[in-house]
Every structure is written in structure tokens, then in C-alpha cells.
Write a protein that holds these residues in place. Sequence first.
Motif, short mmCIF file in Angstrom:
data_model
loop_
_atom_site.label_atom_id
_atom_site.label_comp_id
_atom_site.label_asym_id
_atom_site.label_seq_id
_atom_site.Cartn_x
_atom_site.Cartn_y
_atom_site.Cartn_z
N LEU A 113 109.87 77.96 -198.48
CA LEU A 113 108.70 78.83 -198.33
C LEU A 113 108.50 79.26 -196.89
O LEU A 113 108.81 78.54 -195.95
N GLY A 114 107.94 80.45 -196.75
CA GLY A 114 107.53 80.91 -195.43
C GLY A 114 106.09 80.54 -195.18
O GLY A 114 105.59 79.53 -195.69
N ARG A 115 105.37 81.36 -194.44
CA ARG A 115 103.98 81.05 -194.11
C ARG A 115 103.09 81.24 -195.33
O ARG A 115 103.09 82.29 -195.96
N THR A 116 102.32 80.19 -195.65
CA THR A 116 101.34 80.26 -196.73
C THR A 116 99.93 80.02 -196.23
O THR A 116 98.98 80.06 -197.00
N VAL A 117 99.80 79.76 -194.91
CA VAL A 117 98.50 79.48 -194.31
C VAL A 117 98.35 80.32 -193.05
O VAL A 117 99.25 80.36 -192.21
N ASP A 118 97.23 81.02 -192.92
CA ASP A 118 96.98 81.83 -191.73
C ASP A 118 95.97 81.18 -190.79
O ASP A 118 96.01 81.39 -189.58
N GLU A 119 95.04 80.44 -191.34
CA GLU A 119 94.10 79.71 -190.53
C GLU A 119 93.86 78.35 -191.18
O GLU A 119 94.08 78.19 -192.39
N LEU A 120 93.38 77.42 -190.39
CA LEU A 120 93.29 76.04 -190.85
C LEU A 120 91.84 75.65 -191.09
O LEU A 120 91.02 75.63 -190.16
N PHE A 121 91.51 75.34 -192.35
CA PHE A 121 90.21 74.76 -192.68
C PHE A 121 90.34 73.25 -192.47
O PHE A 121 91.05 72.58 -193.22
N THR A 122 89.68 72.75 -191.46
CA THR A 122 89.92 71.38 -191.01
C THR A 122 89.33 70.31 -191.91
O THR A 122 89.74 69.16 -191.86
N GLY A 123 88.31 70.65 -192.71
CA GLY A 123 87.61 69.65 -193.50
C GLY A 123 86.53 68.92 -192.73
O GLY A 123 85.83 68.08 -193.27
N ASP A 124 86.36 69.27 -191.46
CA ASP A 124 85.33 68.64 -190.62
C ASP A 124 84.09 69.53 -190.55
O ASP A 124 84.21 70.75 -190.36
N LEU A 125 82.93 68.91 -190.69
CA LEU A 125 81.68 69.62 -190.48
C LEU A 125 81.36 69.62 -188.99
O LEU A 125 81.49 68.60 -188.32
N ALA A 126 80.95 70.76 -188.48
CA ALA A 126 80.74 70.88 -187.04
C ALA A 126 79.61 71.84 -186.75
O ALA A 126 79.11 72.55 -187.63
N ARG A 127 79.18 71.84 -185.49
CA ARG A 127 78.23 72.82 -185.00
C ARG A 127 78.67 73.23 -183.60
O ARG A 127 79.43 72.52 -182.93
N ARG A 128 78.13 74.36 -183.16
CA ARG A 128 78.45 74.86 -181.83
C ARG A 128 77.17 74.90 -181.01
O ARG A 128 76.17 75.49 -181.42
N GLY A 129 77.20 74.23 -179.86
CA GLY A 129 76.04 74.19 -179.00
C GLY A 129 75.83 75.48 -178.24
O GLY A 129 76.72 76.35 -178.19
N VAL A 130 74.67 75.60 -177.63
CA VAL A 130 74.36 76.81 -176.85
C VAL A 130 75.30 76.94 -175.65
O VAL A 130 75.47 78.03 -175.11
N ASP A 131 75.91 75.83 -175.25
CA ASP A 131 76.84 75.86 -174.13
C ASP A 131 78.25 76.23 -174.56
O ASP A 131 79.17 76.25 -173.75
N GLY A 132 78.43 76.53 -175.86
CA GLY A 132 79.73 76.93 -176.35
C GLY A 132 80.63 75.79 -176.77
O GLY A 132 81.74 76.02 -177.27
N LEU A 133 80.19 74.55 -176.59
CA LEU A 133 81.00 73.40 -176.96
C LEU A 133 80.81 73.05 -178.43
O LEU A 133 79.68 73.07 -178.93
N PHE A 134 81.90 72.75 -179.10
CA PHE A 134 81.84 72.36 -180.50
C PHE A 134 81.67 70.85 -180.62
O PHE A 134 82.17 70.09 -179.79
#
Length: 858
Positions: free
Chosen positions: A345-366
Amino acid sequence: MSDRLDPDAPARRLLLGRDLAAFGERTALVTADEEISYAELAARVDQAGRALGPTRRLVLVAGANTVDAVVGYLGVLAAGHVVLLVPDEDRAIESLTRAYDPDVVCRTADGAWRQVERRRGSAHELHPDLALLLSTSGSTGSPKLVRLSYENLRANAESIAAYLGVRDGDRAATTLPLHYCYGLSVLHSNLIRGAGIILTGLSVADACFWELFRAARGTSIAGVPYTFTLLDRVGFDTMELPHLRYVTQAGGPMPPDRVRRYAELGRRRGFDLFVMYGQTEATARMAYLPPDRALTHPSAIGVPVPGGALRLAPVDEAPDGIGELVYSGPNVMLGYAGRPADLALGRTVDELFTGDLARRGVDGLFEIIGRRSRFAKLFGIRIDLQHVEAGLESDGIRACCVAGDDELVVAIEQAERRGDARRLVAAGCKLPARSVRVLVLPELPRLASGKVDLRAVAALAAEPVPAAPAAVDGTDLRLLYAEILDRDDVTDDSTFVGLGGDSLSYVEMSVRLEQVLGVLPVGWHTTPIRQLRAGAGEPSPRRRRTLDTGVALRAVAIVLIVGTHADLFTVRGGAHLLLALAGFNFARFHLTDAPRRRRIRHLGASVARIAVPASLYLALVALLDHKYSWQNALLLNEAIGPRYGAQRHYWFVETLVYMLVALAAVLAIRRVDRWERRWPFLLPVGLLTVGLAVRYDLIPLSFEDNFTTPATLFWFFALGWAVAKAGAPWQRLLVTVAGVVAVAGYFGDPLREAVIGVGLVLLAWMPHLPSLPGLNRVAGMLAGSSLYIYLIHWQVYPPLQRLSPLLATLAAVVAGVALGVVAGRATQWLGGLRFRQRAPRRLRAHQVRPRRLRPTFR
């Protein structure tokens, strides 16, 4: 079938392979036995690649941290073949050989590196972009593999080298296995810049590792959270590592306090700490925390690696601002493989859904909040297992949690924390205690990467649980110990002190044991249950009942205090007798054979059991009665004043807390701890001598100075301590004489001095007093509630004193006992509250409700 090798294929453009020779005589690999230049490494790699023949093949490589394994791996990759990189373990090699039928197997056998051809040519159709197959994170020998391309490897190596600032003069140590994507990325990102690799399979806990690291002028170390636990054990913070430039951490979240501590250490010692985030599916890295942000944002994973991007995908029932972390970039895998046919097979995934819940702070840090796949649902409550583990870690308990059908299994390594773990998890997750099972293991099973092996823990948790011992006519001693001490790890070899018993639980235990045994043997608190069991059973009616002298004296002392204050009678000396009893119990329950840290932890818990309820109660009193102030609520009145009037009512509690805190600090010193173990009787006698020098004004102190009350009264505490450690008759006689002489004339009140003197004599020479069953129960109730009676009696007896001193005394005692019952029932809730407050916010478990994420770790 596969095509023949194409000299223009992507592998031929991969710097990790053929272009190694461009770095010439620069050092590539350093081992304990040799140094290999890039030119020599390139020649060996070329030879290994040519030996595989002209047809593109699937080659299984056992990824050990050895020169042969590195050469073999790079040779396969450089020649354009496909590497199936596996742990150098028979089980993993056999499992993946069966699953994927590789054309060639390269591994160590009989002490030598061997290349075993299983066929000529290849049995597989291999996609032109496919370069490397790795097991998914957390699996060993699993047939589910991650398919990585040449571009994935090149892009991630360049990205990592860029943000780490890898230089050609750097030398990175292989602290992680080669088959693990994190360990492999260390090899890639350094070779791509012409840096050196210190190649070793030694653990960072091995002194030989550090000898090699220093000799090779090592500049970087990589570690998973467990690596940093080992670094703490070997005293990394005191090591002289003059060439160390940076330390990296990935492989799972590390407690924020440890991140901050290592960042501060790096700032002092001249190295940077890079906290990183990644998955095998992204080749290795997706994000990193710039070193200058580690001190201020230790919980964050940081920003995307160069060339990558992160976003948050909406998640049902999650609150605003929280979503699943999604990564895109040139290092995202081609896709998964579950069988040999998937290698075409060639590429079957274009982006990775990590399975981790996250948020992004006002400072840009995840910042990672939790993992979607590690939620359990018990009794209608959704619990994040990873956050339960992190919360326990913040409380000093290493744990791994797995969920069963109707229970939460918590695997830990520290048997002495079994009761703590069960109580904290039950309270924090709002689960019935019976649904939390603690599994004590000699050591948590780990994968080669250092991560806990969840599958192995789940398998151990699924094993049948031995039936609990049945009670024998209600007198089974193990069940009695388990009930009173809230422990479920009680065995026949357990002792009261060994299970964490202290002066507060001692009262209830001694009274209950007396009902079972009839007569408590001297030293029962340090006697194994199997030796006590011989006396179990209902006592004969003719059998003499006894009462522990310490319990009796506590009960008498608190009654004397309350009755004297209420003007029922005037017999002083109860408080000073309680100070001597505190020293006696301190020696019995805290100066045990336990390790120093466990001693201090046990003592700290006992101090908290006095200070916390006292502070909470006095804070309420101060709000309702202006005679008291915030100094009382914080137990600071003896320290900062005012040292007069009603605010001095609680001098005894403050004095006792000050003494215990000071002793905890002193005994935390290794040398003092050794002294106490070597001279258990001589040390308290020495302290008693110093205390008596104050008592006789050889060391003059003014009673108007702050802290003089603990200093002038410490000799009472030291006297009780010495009594407890006086084993021989001459030692008891010495302490008794010293105590009686010192008490005589101290107050100018013969009756008061007699109360204390008689109490000391009884404590030294009569471990038990004759008693009656009903009297034992009353004495146990009074002694067990003595702290609460002392706290509340100042508010209860004054309004009733004029009406009837007897009524005032009885009311104060009853109110204190009731307060003790309430406090006891609140202990579990307070334990959960303490756990929740200490755990970092991002590590708390969550209960998911529509449109909200409500915390259940309360």
C-alpha cells in the motif's frame, strides 16, 4: 514480487545511508571498546547493504544497541530494502517472523551478528516509498505495524536536529533501545548532522554508563519518565558532566514538578531540558517545549516541530477549547500494516489523529488533558485512567490502572502504600472502596522503551484473586488490623507499627485487642500477628482484664485538664503529662526500623492528623468568637503572639506540633538518622540533658520570648522518649530518677508535680494496669478523642460552669467525643481532597457529561 533496486530510489538520497562517508574521519560511533569514524561506518554499511543482493527485500533487523545492529540497520536502509525493526528478543522475533515472513533475518545468535536468508529474492510486494516498519507505541511483537517512508525518516530527523540545535561535535548517548522510535530518532537526528553516537546498552543506573559518558565527552541524554526516576536514584543532580548540553524527555507525560526541577537544574548546571511529544505514527516527534518555557509551563507539550502543524478536532461531550489533537506534516506515517499484503500500500493517512485530548493556551502552547482510549466507566462514572495514575504519582505512588467489569485495579510497587492508594483512588474517583482493588507487584512490568506494559498488567489483574481469610468467631486479628488501620495488605507477619500505626490509632487498637487477647503482651505494637494469634479468642470470665498504661494516662490527663478548667476540681499537670506521653509514643511509633524516608513520611502524616483538624476547628472558632484570631487558626500564636489571654488556650497543640516538625526536620538528616539508630537510648538522654539545662536555667530563656514554650518544655517530651527507649532496668531507673527529681519543685505545686511524677513511674514500670471491660471502653473513648476534647472544651464548659461544673465537664467531654467521631468519618473525604489538590490540574480524572467535562477526582 518486488522490483530490483533502483539506484535513483529515495533510499539512495537518504543521508542516513550512502552519504555517511561525506563526514570523513569525524567520529560516528563510540563504544566502551572502540571508536568508529564516519568513513569506516560508511564502508561497513555499504558492505552490509551489498550482501543483501540486488532484489528489494523485507529484512527483519533485531534492534540492539550494538555496532553490528546499527550497521545492519543502516545497511538495509541505505541499500533501498525495507527494514522490519524489532526488539532483540526471541519472542518478538519469532512472532513477527510468523506474521510477516521476512526474506532475511539479521540478529545476534550465539554471540555473533548473523544474516539468515530465508529465501532467495523476495516473497513480498513492497511499495517504493516504504522504508521502515515499527511496532505501534506500547506494543512488543504485535502484528500491527507503522509504515514509514524514506521521506518520513529524513524530514523528522532534520526537524529534530533543527530544534535541538544538533552540532557536528555533539555526542549523544543511546539511553533507549534502537527498536523504539524515540531511541531510533536519537540515532537519526545525530547522524544526519555528522554528530557522534555513544553506543551502549547500559542503564543510566549503572555506574559504567556514566564512566563511558564522561570519557566520550557526552553532550546529550534522552529519557522517558522512568529514566528520570532512575536519574534521581543515582544522584544525577550532583554529577560532574562538563560537556552535557541538553537533556530530552518524551515517551509519556512527566509530572510537572519534576519537569520544573530538571529545568531548574539545567539552568544551574548549564544544560537545556527539552520536553517533547510524539508517537511512532509520526516517525518520532510532533511537538517540543522550548527550554525557556519549561519553568513556567511544565505541563505543556509546547509547539509543533519545524515543518509540522497541530490542530484540535471537536470531540463530542468535551467542553469548549478541548479537542482531539491532530498533527500534519511530512513525518506522518504512510499508514498501518496488519498483514504482509499491506506492505504494497501507498499513503492511506494524510494527518494523524493522536487520540489525545488537548487544549491550546493563549500563549500558543499545547497541553495534553487526557487520552480518549484510556477511559473506564464504573458505576456510571467515566474515569481517565491515565489521570488517576498521574494523580497517584503526584502523591508519591507509582501506579498503573486497568479496569475490570465492576472494579478498578490499581497496580503499585510500594506495598506500604496499598491502603493509601485504595483510599485516594476511591475518594478521588467517587467509587465505593470495595470496587478498587490494589495489586502489589515487585515491580511494574515495563516494555523495553521504559513504558509500563499495560497488557501485562491487565493479564496480572485478570488472574483469580485468592479468597480473603475468613473471620474466626469475629476475632481474626488480620481483619481487625485491616479494619482499624484501613489496610488490605495485612499478613501474619505484619505488625502494628509496620502497617503505619501511630499514637491515634494505637488507642483503638489496644482496646480492641485487649477484648480479644484479654492481656496485651508488652511490645505488642511491634509483635507480628502470628505471635499474637495464639492468644486470640474470647477471654475467660476469670481472666484479669488490663488496660494499656499509655491509654489510661491519656484518658486521665484529658479529664484532669477539662475538670480543672471547669472548676470541678483543681488537679493540674495533665497537659505536661500529655507532652511526656507524646514523646513516649513518638519513640514507639516513629523511630522504627523503617527506612529514613518512610519514617519522615509517617511522622509527617501524624503531624497532619493533629495540625489539620486543629487548624480547621480554630479557623471556625476565630470566625465566631473574636477572642481568637488568625494566629490561632494557623497555629502561630506561640510563635508570633500575642502570648496572653484566651489566645494562649491552645499553647499545648502548638507546642506539640512545633516539636514534632522540628524533630522531623532533624531526623531527615542522614547523619542524625544514623545516630538515632546506633544509640536509640543515648540520643534522647542527651536531648533530655540539654532540656534539663534549660529547666535549671543553665541555658537561660525568657518566658516572654517567642518559641520559649517549646524550648522550655521539651524536656518533658524527651523524658517520655527516653522512657520508651529504656530497655534495661538500669536505664528505666535512671530515667525515672531523673524525671522525678526534675519535676520536683518545677511548678511549686506538689499535687501537680505528683500527677506528672506518678504518671512517669507508671509509664516506665507498668506497661498495663488492672482494669474492667466497661472501664476499658470508656478510657479508650476518652484517650482516642483527647485531641478533640482539648480543642472544643474551651467553648463548651464556660456557659455551663456557673450552672454546674460537673455538667460543664461532662458536656465538654461528650462534645469532644462527638467531634472526634465526625472528624474520623471525614478522614476519607479529606484524603480525597488532599489528593485532588496535590495532583496537577491536567492530571485529574474526568466524568464526561453533555457539553461539559466535570472532574470526578475530588
